[in-house]
Design a protein around this motif. Sequence first.
Motif, PDB file in Angstrom:
ATOM      1  N   SER A   1      36.409  38.933  43.289  1.00 24.69           N
ATOM      2  CA  SER A   1      37.132  39.719  42.291  1.00 24.69           C
ATOM      3  C   SER A   1      36.751  41.190  42.404  1.00 24.69           C
ATOM      4  O   SER A   1      35.657  41.532  42.850  1.00 24.69           O
ATOM      5  N   LYS A   2      37.658  42.059  41.986  1.00 21.30           N
ATOM      6  CA  LYS A   2      37.446  43.498  42.126  1.00 21.30           C
ATOM      7  C   LYS A   2      36.591  44.047  40.981  1.00 21.30           C
ATOM      8  O   LYS A   2      36.765  43.674  39.830  1.00 21.30           O
TER       9      LYS A   2
ATOM     10  N   PRO B   1      36.428  45.187  34.940  1.00 16.08           N
ATOM     11  CA  PRO B   1      37.711  44.540  34.657  1.00 16.08           C
ATOM     12  C   PRO B   1      37.590  43.018  34.578  1.00 16.08           C
ATOM     13  O   PRO B   1      36.818  42.411  35.324  1.00 16.08           O
TER      14      PRO B   1
ATOM     15  N   THR C   1      39.511  40.247  35.634  1.00 16.50           N
ATOM     16  CA  THR C   1      40.636  39.929  36.508  1.00 16.50           C
ATOM     17  C   THR C   1      40.937  38.434  36.501  1.00 16.50           C
ATOM     18  O   THR C   1      40.144  37.622  36.027  1.00 16.50           O
ATOM     19  N   LYS C   2      42.095  38.082  37.064  1.00 10.58           N
ATOM     20  CA  LYS C   2      42.481  36.673  37.149  1.00 10.58           C
ATOM     21  C   LYS C   2      41.487  35.893  38.022  1.00 10.58           C
ATOM     22  O   LYS C   2      41.146  34.747  37.715  1.00 10.58           O
TER      23      LYS C   2
END
Length: 308
Positions: free
Chosen positions: A291-292, A120, A122-123
């Motif tokens: 982050s994930k 992903p 992500t932000k």
Amino acid sequence: MDSNKFKGHAAMTGAEVLWGVSAPLGKGVLMAGVSPLLLTDCRMIGAAILFCIISLFVKNEKVSPNDLLKMFFASLFGIVINQSCFIWGLSLTSPINASIITTSLPILTMVLAAIVLREPITKLKVSGVFLGAVGALILIFGGHSNESSGSPAGDILVICAQLSFTLYLVMFKGLISKYSPITLMKWMFTYASICIIPFTYTEFTSLKLESLSAYAIWGTLGVVVGPTFLSYLLLSLGQRNLRPTVTAMYNYLQPIVASIVAVAAGLGVFSFTTAIAILLVFSGVFLVTRSKSREDLIKEQHPSNNQS
């Protein structure tokens, strides 16, 4: 942070430090009379010999024919194309252009990892890559004038080097995790040597050691052992335990190391701007680390699958 991730971060830090100090060391070797092509040749062949020697003292791993083929392509993207394009491009463009282009590695890796590995974007990850890039660019522009003597051909070659390494980081993540770093690097550098020898054989065999200075010889050995053998060994350790984007983020440490070396050598001054830039780089690395991953998101969506 678990022990594996800690090992990964420590390994990547060590690899980037070695690559950071390779710039002044390699520059001195080139100025001492060793050609870029010959230095690249020595790096690949020397590292291959060292990895073959060290492999004699560890448990032998059987590599399947299919994985041997994969290691050949990993060698092409991670070593041969990457190093050849970068050195060739650097000979045509300016150091500042090359430094700026290398900051694209984490961005390219983030995008390719999203496409290939479905990681992903992500932000936190975008923010981290952005902060790291800003910090690296501040360090780069802080040590050079705004004038550049780059060329489009050289810039394109440096971009190709970054794309090649991005493909290596993302496409061969599974292969890197499957075998030990020594086994992986032994085969990769062996393949790299086989690929480059036909192009450098004449220059390599015509070399007369007595014509080289002691600095050129010992400096070349230093480049082979440190920024090549040890750094690639540490790189593979980092890749085994970290996501591709996190691994690529450590590329931003090289300008920091270069700045520290310059200050230590009396060629630069540690300023407030340098401190801010370093803070931005480490903040960027921290955000990307936090982050994930795709695996984290899957666990959140299906918590019942993680219960024993």
